[in-house]
Design a protein around this motif. Structure first.
Motif, PDB file in Angstrom:
ATOM      1  N   ARG A 179      -2.925 -16.466  -0.251  1.00  0.00           N
ATOM      2  CA  ARG A 179      -4.088 -16.909   0.523  1.00  0.00           C
ATOM      3  C   ARG A 179      -5.259 -17.202  -0.411  1.00  0.00           C
TER       4      ARG A 179
ATOM      5  N   TYR B  27      -5.355   3.394  11.876  1.00  0.00           N
ATOM      6  CA  TYR B  27      -5.628   4.265  10.733  1.00  0.00           C
ATOM      7  C   TYR B  27      -7.064   4.149  10.236  1.00  0.00           C
TER       8      TYR B  27
ATOM      9  N   MET C 207       2.723 -16.540   5.551  1.00  0.00           N
ATOM     10  CA  MET C 207       4.094 -16.705   5.068  1.00  0.00           C
ATOM     11  C   MET C 207       4.957 -15.509   5.480  1.00  0.00           C
TER      12      MET C 207
ATOM     13  N   ARG D  61       6.910 -10.154   5.970  1.00  0.00           N
ATOM     14  CA  ARG D  61       6.635  -9.970   7.405  1.00  0.00           C
ATOM     15  C   ARG D  61       7.310 -11.108   8.162  1.00  0.00           C
TER      16      ARG D  61
ATOM     17  N   GLY E 268      -4.619 -11.104  -0.205  1.00  0.00           N
ATOM     18  CA  GLY E 268      -3.377 -11.862  -0.332  1.00  0.00           C
ATOM     19  C   GLY E 268      -3.486 -12.820  -1.514  1.00  0.00           C
TER      20      GLY E 268
ATOM     21  N   SER F 186      -7.525  -5.030   0.069  1.00  0.00           N
ATOM     22  CA  SER F 186      -6.199  -5.660   0.185  1.00  0.00           C
ATOM     23  C   SER F 186      -6.353  -7.168   0.316  1.00  0.00           C
TER      24      SER F 186
ATOM     25  N   GLU G 240      -9.473 -14.604   7.427  1.00  0.00           N
ATOM     26  CA  GLU G 240      -9.442 -13.487   6.471  1.00  0.00           C
ATOM     27  C   GLU G 240      -8.680 -13.844   5.189  1.00  0.00           C
ATOM     28  N   VAL G 241      -9.290 -13.485   4.058  1.00  0.00           N
ATOM     29  CA  VAL G 241      -8.589 -13.566   2.773  1.00  0.00           C
ATOM     30  C   VAL G 241      -8.277 -12.152   2.292  1.00  0.00           C
TER      31      VAL G 241
ATOM     32  N   GLY H 177      -8.934  -7.760   3.230  1.00  0.00           N
ATOM     33  CA  GLY H 177      -9.375  -6.710   4.144  1.00  0.00           C
ATOM     34  C   GLY H 177      -9.860  -5.510   3.338  1.00  0.00           C
TER      35      GLY H 177
ATOM     36  N   ALA I  67       0.802  -1.227   0.000  1.00  0.00           N
ATOM     37  CA  ALA I  67       0.000   0.000   0.000  1.00  0.00           C
ATOM     38  C   ALA I  67       0.837   1.281   0.000  1.00  0.00           C
TER      39      ALA I  67
HETATM   40  N1  GAP Z   1      -2.473  -2.709   3.458  1.00  0.00           N
HETATM   41  C1  GAP Z   1      -3.315  -3.381   4.379  1.00  0.00           C
HETATM   42  C2  GAP Z   1      -2.798  -4.700   4.772  1.00  0.00           C
HETATM   43  O1  GAP Z   1      -1.677  -5.072   4.461  1.00  0.00           O
HETATM   44  P1  GAP Z   1      -3.426  -6.858   6.070  1.00  0.00           P
HETATM   45  O2  GAP Z   1      -4.761  -7.306   6.621  1.00  0.00           O
HETATM   46  O3  GAP Z   1      -2.263  -6.820   6.981  1.00  0.00           O
HETATM   47  O4  GAP Z   1      -3.712  -5.445   5.442  1.00  0.00           O
HETATM   48  C3  GAP Z   1      -3.954  -7.858   3.735  1.00  0.00           C
HETATM   49  O5  GAP Z   1      -3.078  -7.773   4.829  1.00  0.00           O
HETATM   50  C4  GAP Z   1      -4.002  -9.275   3.205  1.00  0.00           C
HETATM   51  O6  GAP Z   1      -2.671  -9.757   2.943  1.00  0.00           O
HETATM   52  C5  GAP Z   1      -4.595 -10.290   4.179  1.00  0.00           C
HETATM   53  O7  GAP Z   1      -6.000 -10.317   4.090  1.00  0.00           O
HETATM   54  C6  GAP Z   1      -3.971 -11.581   3.693  1.00  0.00           C
HETATM   55  O8  GAP Z   1      -4.709 -12.120   2.619  1.00  0.00           O
HETATM   56  C7  GAP Z   1      -2.610 -11.145   3.184  1.00  0.00           C
HETATM   57  N2  GAP Z   1      -1.561 -11.440   4.182  1.00  0.00           N
HETATM   58  C8  GAP Z   1      -1.215 -10.700   5.252  1.00  0.00           C
HETATM   59  N3  GAP Z   1      -0.205 -11.279   5.935  1.00  0.00           N
HETATM   60  C9  GAP Z   1       0.081 -12.430   5.275  1.00  0.00           C
HETATM   61  C10 GAP Z   1       1.028 -13.481   5.463  1.00  0.00           C
HETATM   62  N4  GAP Z   1       1.911 -13.451   6.464  1.00  0.00           N
HETATM   63  N5  GAP Z   1       1.061 -14.512   4.589  1.00  0.00           N
HETATM   64  C11 GAP Z   1       0.183 -14.544   3.550  1.00  0.00           C
HETATM   65  N6  GAP Z   1      -0.720 -13.575   3.309  1.00  0.00           N
HETATM   66  C12 GAP Z   1      -0.784 -12.537   4.153  1.00  0.00           C
END
Ligand code: GAP
Length: 495
Positions: free
Chosen positions: A363, A299, A244, A232, A360, A358, A316-317, A319, A202
């Motif tokens: 996912r 935020y 992941m 992450r 993934g 947003s 969650e898939v 957001g 983002a």
């Molecule tokens: N910019 C907003 C944001 O990043 P988030 O809910 O932290 O929001 C959005 O992430 C999407 O990213 C999640 O719904 C998920 O599908 C995917 N996601 C987040 N962390 C993940 C991880 N460690 N491994 C795989 N997908 C991930």
């Protein structure tokens, strides 16, 4: 040649192991660096997985940038100026509360440890105590501070370390999830020089908002879409590609006039839900879950998850967030550059609000695999089949000569060559037709074309449909047309 099937009852919620094993055996997903023992929560996509990933990414990109004249794409760099992450709040607040078991030296997410304890209490029939702990967990952070509250719950309820069984904990500490690295040969990885791998795509959109508006001649409302890697340092990362350390996001920021945000937020939540259904996900396994006001990110004015019923439960898939003017205002302050919008018609000047979608990519892939996976009994044997949307399938059609005879091979090759212009197809002449069907059922291939001797006489072939295994004779010249129309009208089975 006709096959008859009986659906086998496998519990949707017990499928994850089977999906992990099929992903490896058929070349969808491998563990990263597997020959060295693997790297935790990092995965590679094999030949079928790479095609599936590309198809989902293309479907999202088409939906956003091709179907909306006011949404354009960017492809920003993974490295960004360190100030970006200060402005966004990630340096300060992108943390998980962690606790270490002093005996085993293993680190756990404190809130997850408590969640697991609640589950265990429930399994043991201690519903009342489970409710008490849940209440404390839900209100943690509202009494002293999150870390202190979580530590107190762990101490008060004598929660033991899952692996060692010890009750010998450190304090709960915040652990930042961003990966830090260094720039240039002489830089040190000290905080002052730290460069991060982006934890979300983002911010690459926010910092380019003005560039895009000026160059793509967009007026509010307009959107910017991006697909790319995010990183992450997840501590609890044991759920295959669900969580992941390196993953891909598909994000869209929709810039709107303050006041129009609520309506746009609701509109995008609906649109995104329809997209998930449109890629063939069964409606009953999808739901939208609004975040309660006291659980909103710093935020957000409103947020909802689009959730899927994974084998690990509702998760969650995607957001959808109403991020207000938080990000642009922060970047305006930290960069010293004006990020206001000037409305020519009303002469209004304002910092736009942002509605974010947003999702993934990895996912979504896991959701597609879970939703498509079936086991059926066919002629006394188990058929494993992936009933995914034909437009997502890694291989659209298999082309088979009935036997290895030059006349049949020649017509099969001709059909293969014609289809290759528009589709990924696979020519296969090895083994019985039944075995060839099974191999492609597991790959999620929706159509198989068999060329036999009758067909040489009247220029026909047999098309076999993956989902119900029905067969039809069609003109050899019409294969492409039949595939196109069957793909467009495809609907998921409700089961
Ligand atoms: N910019 C907003 C944001 O990043 P988030 O809910 O932290 O929001 C959005 O992430 C999407 O990213 C999640 O719904 C998920 O599908 C995917 N996601 C987040 N962390 C993940 C991880 N460690 N491994 C795989 N997908 C991930």
């Amino acid at each position: 040649m006709n096959e008859s099937k009986k659906a086998m009852s496998i519990d949707h919620l017990q499928q994850l192991d089977k999906i992990v094993s099929l992903s490896k055996s058929r070349g969808f997903i491998f563990q990263s660096s597997e020959i060295y023992g693997g790297l935790g929560a990092v995965y590679d996509y094999g030949p079928l997985g790479a095609e599936l990933k590309r198809n989902i990414r293309d479907a999202w990109w088409r939906e956003m940038t091709q179907k909306h004249e006011n949404i354009v794409g960017v492809d920003a760099a993974i490295f960004m100026h360190p100030k970006v992450w200060e402005a966004s709040g990630h340096v300060e607040g992108f943390n998980d509360p962690m606790i270490d078991d002093k005996q085993s030296k293993k680190r756990y997410r404190a809130d997850m440890l408590i969640e697991q304890h609640i589950e265990k209490l429930r399994k043991d029939g201690k519903e009342k105590e489970a409710e008490q702990v849940k209440e404390l967990l839900d209100t943690s952070g509202t009494r002293v501070g999150l870390c202190e509250d979580l530590h107190k719950i762990i101490m008060d309820y004598e929660i033991k370390a899952p692996e060692s069984g010890a009750f010998d904990w450190t304090d709960v500490r915040q652990f930042n999830l961003m990966f830090k690295t260094q720039f240039g040969a002489v830089a040190s990885a000290e905080d002052a020089d730290a460069v991060y791998l982006r934890p979300e795509t983002a911010q690459g959109i926010f910092v380019n908002y003005k560039n895009v508006m000026d160059t793509a001649r967009q007026q509010i409302p307009f959107g910017i879409a991006q697909v790319g890697k995010a990183f992450r340092n997840e501590v609890v990362a044991r759920q295959f590609v669900f969580r992941m350390r390196e993953f891909e996001q598909m994000e869209m920021q929709y810039f709107v006039k303050p006041g129009a945000d609520e309506e746009q937020y609701n509109e995008w939540l609906n649109k995104r839900m329809e997209w998930h259904k449109g890629i063939g996900i069964r409606e009953k396994y999808l739901r939208a879950e609004p975040h309660p006001p006291d659980k909103l990110a710093h935020y957000a004015r409103a947020a909802a998850d689009i959730q899927y019923l994974f084998p690990i439960g509702w998760q969650e898939v995607e957001g959808i967030h109403n991020r207000t003017d938080f990000d642009l205002s922060q970047h305006q302050e930290y960069s010293g550059k004006k990020l206001e919008y000037f409305d020519q018609s009303t002469r209004d000047r304002y910092v736009p609000y942002v509605v974010e979608t947003s999702v993934g990519l990895d996912r979504t892939i896991l959701m597609v695999l879970c939703d498509a996976y079936r086991e059926e009994e066919v002629e006394g044997e188990t058929r494993t089949v992936l009933k995914m949307h034909p437009e997502l399938a890694p291989i659209t059609a298999g082309i088979f000569p009935l036997v290895k005879k030059p006349e049949l091979q020649e017509l099969s090759r001709k059909i293969e060559k014609d289809l290759r212009e528009d589709y990924r197809v696979l020519y296969d002449e090895a083994g019985s037709i039944g075995k060839r069907y099974r191999r492609l059922d597991e790959a999620g291939t929706p159509f198989c074309i068999t060329v036999d001797f009758d067909g040489l006489e009247d220029n026909t072939v047999t098309i076999r449909y993956r989902d119900d295994m029905k067969q039809e004779r069609i003109s050899a010249d019409k294969v492409g047309e039949v595939i196109r129309s069957a793909s467009k009208s495809w609907k998921p089975e409700s089961k």
